[in-house]
Design an enzyme around this catalytic site. Structure first.
Site, mmCIF file in Angstrom:
data_model
loop_
_atom_site.group_PDB
_atom_site.id
_atom_site.type_symbol
_atom_site.label_atom_id
_atom_site.label_comp_id
_atom_site.label_asym_id
_atom_site.label_seq_id
_atom_site.Cartn_x
_atom_site.Cartn_y
_atom_site.Cartn_z
ATOM 1 N N ASP A 188 20.815 95.766 81.543
ATOM 2 C CA ASP A 188 20.215 97.069 81.259
ATOM 3 C C ASP A 188 21.215 98.095 80.767
ATOM 4 O OD1 ASP A 188 21.625 97.405 83.569
ATOM 5 O OD2 ASP A 188 19.952 98.099 84.795
ATOM 6 N N GLU A 233 1.632 62.719 50.989
ATOM 7 C CA GLU A 233 1.688 63.189 49.606
ATOM 8 C C GLU A 233 2.797 62.475 48.829
ATOM 9 O OE1 GLU A 233 1.993 67.430 49.803
ATOM 10 O OE2 GLU A 233 0.242 67.587 51.110
ATOM 11 N N ASP A 252 21.262 90.029 85.827
ATOM 12 C CA ASP A 252 21.842 91.168 86.513
ATOM 13 C C ASP A 252 21.110 91.307 87.850
ATOM 14 O OD1 ASP A 252 23.399 93.408 86.882
ATOM 15 O OD2 ASP A 252 21.994 94.750 85.892
ATOM 16 N N ASP A 299 26.314 95.584 79.378
ATOM 17 C CA ASP A 299 25.660 94.283 79.198
ATOM 18 C C ASP A 299 25.452 93.924 77.726
ATOM 19 O OD1 ASP A 299 25.292 93.892 81.983
ATOM 20 O OD2 ASP A 299 23.579 95.245 81.940
ATOM 21 N N VAL A 316 7.842 69.002 45.503
ATOM 22 C CA VAL A 316 6.770 69.856 46.024
ATOM 23 C C VAL A 316 5.999 69.143 47.137
ATOM 24 C CG1 VAL A 316 4.604 71.021 45.445
ATOM 25 C CG2 VAL A 316 6.555 71.177 43.897
#
Length: 1063
Positions: free
Chosen positions: A733, A802, A383, A737, A336
């Site tokens: 677009d 910790e 593009d 594509d 933990v």
């Protein structure tokens, strides 16, 4: 998503289902009769009922496959393949078993079960988020299905069937198409019903304009753009009508191939660079936890057993199950402590905040991890049409006739949109428009079917883009006799000038454009009752049908060869600059139409019914001028390309448009230099695929251009770039594509011009379709990554502390100071606000002047790791130290710690607390904590279990305070707090206040204090907490100073070693 595909090539890609008609008959290269023979059909009668049944059995439905995704349960199981998640799962199970065991022995059942419940809750939320993201992956395929045609008009058994469901079509079916129809399958054009046929197929091929179609054969090896006698599924007829024959259906169509490519690309998606780093961190964490757990067990194995000495030899060995379970609890606490449970939540929060910032810059992020991946983008594959250019045709140059036949006048036309007020015509004689310019304006306005309207804050064209651009030109030219400030005065009447020309020259007949004449003509009736023919079209074709030319003053002279050469020279100059040219001509002598007014009974009307007569009508024309049009680059793109180069990002343009146009645009926007030799840098898609060593082509310096690119070319380019270690952002677009967008590390779709298929396949959508928005988003992505790096380091350093605390507890043998539920609270709640606030750190100066970070760049380098190990060791010493001091000292640093009346023990007693039951005459006095009194008359040894509540509270409070101060250290990796004070990020100060408030909440609310096993602290105890916590700032400031000093020395020594070489 991926970091550059370092192991991309090693993957076994799935083999898409091969269509049954895999060996494709090249219908585009065969005459109509051969096609009829191959498909066993007839263009008059169509297929028979039995033929259709037989072919349906062979080819199936004309529909796209529905790929079954992984089952819901498989998706859930996939979420638990992460190493960190597995460690947490094991920790939760062990914690649950131990809680159950303790509950049976009469412990505090509720408190014991809090910890496993919290861990299980974390895992459940993580799984829900993961499953939700996975379920969104196949939406691009669903969007692809939505653009298919539903119905078709078919001829079968010599009968016309209206609105036949498109999925019932089979190869060989005869289909009739008209304006507005969506093409239901890939088909060969058999016969044109109208004089011309145009199809909008840009979303599939990348072409910027509607394409003329015919029934004439083309070369067998023609690319998709070159197949002029084929119409493709999901494209749209914008002009004309025709009879076609179905050649491919379902997955064998071009759109079906795109569907397969999207599916394969979706299966090849990889983790983001950050996710890979965190996965590597998880693997390392597993080894570290395993090693520390083993060390803890080895150090404390002596406590597992007890024995007696008989005659000097140990005997009567006993195994202590209680001690064994205790050190199991230590192992759970280690797991933990080592895992930053709050990290996923903080990362998600930071990315979500990043998406809000990007949305303000018109970049709409669809997938959160894309924000981070943007920061290490090395290549942008863009593009051309609509991204680098405006996707709005505009006239760039106007050429009119001169005073004499051996000169022409040239005018530069400003503006890049359909807005008539966007720019002017340079050097145009406004208010004194000569007769030649008036005629050009008249033809451009009247011989035109397009329209332009204002929609909200933008101007939108209807009809052909080239014709819309001509109408905008007319508005910029104005009307004869108008002053400059009168031109297009009313914003509500966008085409005021065009309407005025149409009013004076009433249109009574149209000679439609066709592919042979390459021109369009209209017959008009002027207010004086005079009939005229106005024509526009391809300049070379018009010149062949012109016998005269109009000069500046309106006089007409013979068009000799010198004048023709002069016009052709102007044409060549404009064509070389990638301008699409249109010429204008007219004719006043129309004897057949002298009395024609549009009446169908007039003898001349029959001439107009047959398009083959149009060429004879359009003869003996008078040439008046020409214009050059283009889809112009966006004004801000040049600077954006420049910024990309400064940021070390390469730009590659991949377009379906023709080579010359694309090269001219690339030079103009700065992808290539004005005089740069680009023979090796500009290739068509086919030329690239034929290269022997494709990867070496990418390794050239500077930008690259790929024109006439098909979907498979785009996908292959992205795949090879990723294999070569690049992090690829791909824009697009169209439907064509979508596979490459799905495969790229960052797929970027256009919000305005983009299809739904492209948007669903993408990771980010540009609300303004603007290339410069991508560059701004990359800068934001880099800033977000730097901030994420800061809070990841902060959280990892806190977790190291910790782990060090628990390890020291086990190594010294003192009672457990921090329990897992407290560590979970710190990791999830207390650390969360400061870590999130670090995401608001201001961006570094010159963030877009640095090269992209490597996708395999480590989150923590060796020196930083050393720093955090030192900090972590101090956290361990401080938390364990304050625990020991409470038990062993009545005062510390002049602070009275014995006000609660607790009993002091020696350090040796504390370290040997496990043998407390064997101590003689050991007694413990009651002590107070808040309103509680703790008494140990029945069991003095409980002083080291239940009685450690105050010492545990001090340890937890020191841990929280240290982590708050440590968050200040994380403001900058190297900069001192004296230079970058805490108030540069006021959100961090607010977050620290919130975290301390939450800690006070669990300390001073009895129910929560009981749940977490802590008690309220006195003022002296709080001063002790701060005394232990504050040195973490001094330690890190010292380490930062050493790091800066070392870097200066290193830079200086490198400079000295390089000096002789430079000399």
């Amino acid at each position: 998503m991926g970091k550059g595909g370092q192991d991309y090539a090693k993957r076994d890609l799935p083999s898409p289902r091969a269509p049954i008609n895999e060996i494709i008959f090249p219908a585009w290269a065969k005459e109509v009769q051969e096609c009829e023979k191959h498909y066993e059909t007839d263009k008059i009668s169509g297929l028979s009922h039995w033929d259709v049944i037989k072919k349906r059995q062979i080819y199936g439905d004309n529909d796209l496959d529905k790929h079954e995704g992984p089952s819901f349960w498989n998706l859930i199981l996939d979420q638990f393949k992460d190493t960190v998640v597995q460690i947490l799962l094991v920790a939760a199970i062990i914690s649950f078993v131990l809680a159950w065991y303790d509950g049976e022995e009469g412990g505090d059942e509720f408190t014991k079960f809090v910890e496993p419940m919290v861990i299980f809750l974390i895992l459940i939320v993580n799984a829900i988020v993961g499953v939700w993201q996975e379920n969104n992956a196949e939406k691009a395929l669903e969007a692809l299905k939505e653009i298919q045609s539903d119905h078709a008009n078919v001829i079968r058994d010599n009968k016309r069937i209206l609105c036949l469901p498109a999925k019932e079509l089979v190869p060989g079916d005869i289909v009739e198409l008209k304006v507005g129809d969506k093409v239901p399958a890939d088909m060969r054009v058999l016969q044109l019903i109208s004089s011309t046929l145009r199809v909008e197929q840009g979303s599939l091929t990348g072409e910027s304009e509607a394409v003329n179609k015919s029934n004439k054969t083309v070369a067998e090896d023609a690319d998709i753009q070159g197949k002029r006698c084929m119409v493709f599924a999901s494209t749209t007829v914008v002009n004309g009508s025709c009879i076609c024959m179905v050649t491919q259906t379902g997955m064998a169509t071009e759109i079906g191939k795109v569907h397969t490519q999207i599916h394969v690309a979706a299966l090849c998606e990889e983790d983001t660079p950050l996710k890979k780093k965190l996965n590597e961190f998880g693997d390392l964490l597993t080894k570290i936890i395993g090693l520390i757990c083993a060390l803890v067990w080895i150090i404390n194995i002596k406590y597992f057993f007890s024995w007696e000495y008989v005659n000097g030899w140990p005997s009567n060995f006993k195994f202590s199950f209680e001690k064994c379970t205790y050190y199991f609890e230590i192992a759970v606490a280690l797991a933990v402590a080592a895992i930053p449970e709050g990290l996923p939540a903080v990362i998600t929060t930071c990315l979500a905040l990043g998406t809000r910032k990007m949305a303000q810059k018109n970049a709409l992020v669809r997938k959160l991890p894309s924000v981070e991946t943007l920061g290490c983008t090395t290549v942008i594959c863009s593009d051309k049409t609509g991204t680098l250019t405006t996707n709005q045709m505009a006239v760039a140059k106007l050429v009119a006739m001169g005073v004499t036949a051996d000169e022409v006048r040239s005018f530069k036309v400003e503006g890049t949109t359909y807005n008539p007020t966007d720019g002017k015509i340079q050097e145009l004689p406004v208010g004194d428009m000569d007769a030649n310019l008036q005629m050009i304006a008249k033809i451009a306005a009247v011989c035109n079917d397009a329209g332009v309207a204002q929609s909200e804050h933008k101007y939108v064209a209807s009809g052909m883009p080239t014709e819309a651009a001509l109408k905008v030109l007319v508005e910029k030219m104005g009307l004869p006799g108008e002053s400059d400030d009168q031109i297009c005065l009313s914003p509500g009447d966008v085409l005021r000038c065009c309407k005025q020309w149409s009013k004076t020259e009433h249109r009574i007949a149209t000679l439609e454009f066709d592919r042979d004449r390459k021109s369009m003509g209209v017959i008009v009736n002027s207010q004086l009752g005079k009939r005229s023919l106005l024509v526009k079209g391809a300049v070379e074709n018009l010149l062949e049908r012109c016998s005269s030319m109009q000069l500046l003053d309106g006089s007409v002279v013979k068009l000799d060869q010198n004048s023709k050469n002069l016009i052709l020279e102007a044409l060549k100059e404009m064509s070389t600059g990638a301008l699409r040219c249109l010429g204008f001509a007219y004719k006043d002598e129309l004897p057949e139409f002298e009395t024609y007014d549009g009446n169908e009974d007039h003898p001349a009307h029959k001439l107009l019914l047959e398009p083959s007569n149009y060429s004879s009508i359009e003869t003996e024309l008078i040439f008046v001028g020409l214009v050059g049009l283009r889809d112009p680059p966006r004004e801000e793109v040049y600077q954006a390309i420049k910024d990309c180069k400064a940021a070390g990002i390469r730009v590659m343009v991949i377009t379906g448009d023709n080579k010359n146009t694309a090269e001219a645009i690339c030079r103009e926007i700065g992808v290539f230099g004005p005089e740069e030799n680009i023979n090796s840098k500009s290739l068509t898609g086919r030329e690239f695929m034929e290269l022997h060593d494709q990867k070496s082509h990418f390794r050239q310096s500077g930008g690259l251009l790929f024109s006439r690119a098909e979907p498979r070319h785009k996908q292959e380019i992205v795949r090879l770039l990723k294999e070569d270690g690049e992090v690829v952002a791909m824009t697009g677009d169209g439907v064509n594509d979508a596979p490459a967008l799905k495969l790229a590390d960052i797929g970027i779709a256009m919000g305005i011009a983009g299809t739904e298929v492209a948007k669903e396949a993408s990771d980010m959508v540009l609300a303004d379709d603007n290339f410069s928005t991508i560059v701004a988003a990359i800068g934001e992505g880099r800033s977000i990554y730097n901030n994420m790096k800061a809070f990841i380091r902060y959280m990892i350093s806190s977790n190291i502390g910790e782990v060090a605390s628990i390890f020291l507890t086990a190594a010294l043998g003192v009672p457990e100071g921090l329990i897992p539920v407290q560590l979970l609270w710190v990791n999830l709640v207390t650390d969360g606000p400061p870590a999130t606030a670090l995401g608001f750190n201001p961006p570094d100066e010159g963030i877009m002047k640095k090269r992209p970070r490597r996708s395999d760049d480590s989150l923590v380098n060796t020196w930083t790791l050393f720093r955090y190990l030192v900090i972590g060791l101090y956290v361990g010493i401080a938390t364990v130290g304050v625990f020991i001091i409470w038990y062993t000292h009545d005062s510390f640093l002049g602070l009275d710690l014995n006000g609660d009346g607790h009993t002091l023990v020696t350090y040796s007693q504390l370290a040997d607390w496990g043998h407390c039951s064997s101590w003689k005459n050991f007694t413990v006095s009651p002590f107070t904590a808040g309103t509680q009194v703790f008494s140990f008359d029945n069991n003095p040894c409980d002083y080291f279990k239940r009685g450690k509540v105050k010492a545990t509270t001090l340890s937890l409070s020191v841990l929280v305070a240290i982590e708050m101060f440590n968050s200040l250290n994380a403001l900058s990796e190297d900069t001192s707090l004296l230079v970058m004070p805490p108030w540069v990020n006021p959100w961090l100060l607010l977050a620290m206040f919130i975290s301390f408030s939450l800690h006070f909440l669990i300390l001073y609310v009895p129910f929560l204090a009981h749940m977490f096993g802590i008690v309220p602290l006195s003022l002296n105890e709080w001063i002790l907490v701060l005394a232990f916590a504050f040195p973490v700032i001094l330690i890190d400031e010292t380490l930062k100073f050493v790091g800066r000093f070392t870097r200066v020395l290193s830079t200086s020594s490198k400079g000295k070693s390089l000096k002789p070489k430079s000399e």
